[in-house]
Design a protein around this motif. Sequence first.
Motif, PDB file in Angstrom:
ATOM      1  N   GLY A 250      61.125 -36.958  -6.638  1.00  0.00           N
ATOM      2  CA  GLY A 250      61.106 -35.997  -5.552  1.00  0.00           C
ATOM      3  C   GLY A 250      61.540 -34.614  -6.004  1.00  0.00           C
ATOM      4  N   VAL A 251      61.103 -33.601  -5.250  1.00  0.00           N
ATOM      5  CA  VAL A 251      61.485 -32.208  -5.531  1.00  0.00           C
ATOM      6  C   VAL A 251      61.978 -31.599  -4.220  1.00  0.00           C
ATOM      7  N   ARG A 252      63.121 -30.949  -4.259  1.00  0.00           N
ATOM      8  CA  ARG A 252      63.630 -30.244  -3.070  1.00  0.00           C
ATOM      9  C   ARG A 252      63.834 -28.781  -3.448  1.00  0.00           C
ATOM     10  N   ILE A 253      63.531 -27.895  -2.507  1.00  0.00           N
ATOM     11  CA  ILE A 253      63.575 -26.460  -2.802  1.00  0.00           C
ATOM     12  C   ILE A 253      64.377 -25.719  -1.739  1.00  0.00           C
ATOM     13  N   GLU A 254      65.237 -24.822  -2.183  1.00  0.00           N
ATOM     14  CA  GLU A 254      65.908 -23.895  -1.272  1.00  0.00           C
ATOM     15  C   GLU A 254      65.525 -22.470  -1.675  1.00  0.00           C
ATOM     16  N   THR A 255      65.462 -21.579  -0.685  1.00  0.00           N
ATOM     17  CA  THR A 255      65.096 -20.189  -0.985  1.00  0.00           C
ATOM     18  C   THR A 255      66.117 -19.239  -0.361  1.00  0.00           C
ATOM     19  N   TYR A 256      66.115 -17.995  -0.859  1.00  0.00           N
ATOM     20  CA  TYR A 256      67.033 -16.971  -0.329  1.00  0.00           C
ATOM     21  C   TYR A 256      66.414 -15.604  -0.626  1.00  0.00           C
ATOM     22  N   PRO A 257      66.673 -14.609   0.224  1.00  0.00           N
ATOM     23  CA  PRO A 257      66.183 -13.259  -0.087  1.00  0.00           C
ATOM     24  C   PRO A 257      66.630 -12.808  -1.474  1.00  0.00           C
ATOM     25  N   THR A 258      65.840 -11.950  -2.089  1.00  0.00           N
ATOM     26  CA  THR A 258      66.204 -11.492  -3.427  1.00  0.00           C
ATOM     27  C   THR A 258      65.947  -9.994  -3.573  1.00  0.00           C
ATOM     28  N   HIS A 259      66.183  -9.469  -4.740  1.00  0.00           N
ATOM     29  CA  HIS A 259      66.075  -8.030  -5.041  1.00  0.00           C
ATOM     30  C   HIS A 259      64.607  -7.634  -5.265  1.00  0.00           C
ATOM     31  N   ILE A 260      64.248  -6.397  -5.018  1.00  0.00           N
ATOM     32  CA  ILE A 260      62.866  -5.936  -5.191  1.00  0.00           C
ATOM     33  C   ILE A 260      62.368  -6.128  -6.621  1.00  0.00           C
ATOM     34  N   ALA A 261      63.280  -6.202  -7.576  1.00  0.00           N
ATOM     35  CA  ALA A 261      62.870  -6.295  -8.990  1.00  0.00           C
ATOM     36  C   ALA A 261      62.885  -7.713  -9.541  1.00  0.00           C
ATOM     37  N   GLY A 262      63.281  -8.698  -8.708  1.00  0.00           N
ATOM     38  CA  GLY A 262      63.522 -10.005  -9.331  1.00  0.00           C
ATOM     39  C   GLY A 262      62.892 -11.197  -8.662  1.00  0.00           C
ATOM     40  N   LEU A 263      62.789 -12.284  -9.424  1.00  0.00           N
ATOM     41  CA  LEU A 263      62.381 -13.589  -8.909  1.00  0.00           C
ATOM     42  C   LEU A 263      63.135 -14.684  -9.682  1.00  0.00           C
ATOM     43  N   PRO A 264      64.453 -14.832  -9.366  1.00  0.00           N
ATOM     44  CA  PRO A 264      65.236 -15.846 -10.083  1.00  0.00           C
ATOM     45  C   PRO A 264      64.850 -17.261  -9.634  1.00  0.00           C
ATOM     46  N   VAL A 265      64.808 -18.169 -10.605  1.00  0.00           N
ATOM     47  CA  VAL A 265      64.509 -19.571 -10.313  1.00  0.00           C
ATOM     48  C   VAL A 265      65.519 -20.460 -11.035  1.00  0.00           C
ATOM     49  N   GLY A 266      66.198 -21.292 -10.277  1.00  0.00           N
ATOM     50  CA  GLY A 266      67.119 -22.277 -10.862  1.00  0.00           C
ATOM     51  C   GLY A 266      66.491 -23.648 -10.763  1.00  0.00           C
ATOM     52  N   VAL A 267      66.572 -24.421 -11.840  1.00  0.00           N
ATOM     53  CA  VAL A 267      66.039 -25.786 -11.831  1.00  0.00           C
ATOM     54  C   VAL A 267      67.156 -26.722 -12.239  1.00  0.00           C
TER      55      VAL A 267
END
Lengths: 281, 175
Positions: A250-267
């Motif tokens: 299974g895969v579960r995902i959470e999201t949150y607003p971020t900065h105009i310059a970024g797209l951080p991804v934690g795995v």
Amino acid sequence: MREITCKKITAAVKELCIEAAYYLPEDMKESLRRMEENEEHALGKKVLGDLLKNLEIAEKDMIPICQDTGMAVFFIELGQDVHITGGDLEEAVNRGVAEGYNEGYLRKSVVKDPLERENTKDNTPAIIHLKMVPGEGFKITLAPKGFGSENMSRVIMLKPADGYEGIKKAVVDTIISAGANACPPMFVGVGIGGDFELCALMAKHALTLEEQDMEHAPEYARRLAEEIKEEANRSGIGPAGLGGGSTVTGVRIETYPTHIAGLPVGVNICCHANRHASKEI
Amino acid sequence: MKTLNINSPLTDEQIEELSCGDYVLITGTIYSARDAAHKRMYEALEKGEELPFDIKGITVYYMGPTPPRPGNVIGSAGPTTSGRMDKYTPLLLSRGIKAMIGKGKRSEKVTEAMIENHCVYMAAVGGAGALLSKSITSSEVIAYDDLGTEAVRRMEVKDFPAVVAIDCRGNCIYK
């Protein structure tokens, strides 16, 4: 204002430590059973059968599911109208961990210093994530984390232009490079957005979510979770990395607003024993 | 799926017979050692010191168990990630270790040392520690007691299940 004693917190923590090491949540067991039924690779099917047998033995004979009973990671939701009495919260949690790991016959896997590496002999200190919420509640979730899978986890600072496909590739690449080390079939937590540390924290917290919790996530996140799982299961890694179609449960995902310059991804990669337990005081 | 019953310590002939992908049931004596014990053994050998136990011909299991409940010989006892032992392994193979049990890939250097020293690497199912503990019939700490779960144990096993992950010719199941 509601009062909660440290004694109560310690007792709850102790129970959670023992519960999580011996009993896997029902939805996790069910997804392993489904995978075993559908696995076509002979060795993969045998490994899944062994993992199901392992869960039965753990409960029946009280032998921990895995010898790596983990570092104790807590998510605490503390109501702002709660007053904690009789000591300090962090000490109360750590005392519960020490009691739970000793009395529950669990492995002490924590070293005092990352370089000098002397065992603390009671599995403390815990890692505590505290969130203040409205009201008088006190909810504590333990997600003990083994390091076979923790070591294979990643934070990737993508560019906004990488978009949906970039995230998918980053997560699938992380799963494939984790391979047998992470004790597949893996469970995968993903955090998208926020900043460097928040995406990692969301990824860890996502491991405690059930499938219906994803209903609150954006539509693309649910689609992404499904596509990541399908693609990883085509990789051929299989149970224990010995081959087959069951690589990710299974895969579960959470999201949150971020900065105009970024797209951080934690795995945050977890093994097939995605252990967690919760209590409300 | 070919299943073989093998005895530990393994003979050279037995090692020769094993091929990548074979399912094996191991009976006999094996020794647990993981990160901290490997570091100690490696540093002792580098300094020219004797090891506290004889590693010639032995099977080593990368494992640190949970404490046993009263009446049990051992607690949960599944394999840990072998790759963390890679730095120390070529030297230990050159000094006599013949077989390894763990989980996950090994480095090129380990595979080369395995071919050179005629060794075998087997994978047990990661996360099946409760099930695997049932194949361990005795366990005794014989060295580095101060390391707790990471101490070296001599264990007797009966029909301990594993899969040949890298054979003595260097064929690897993870490729």
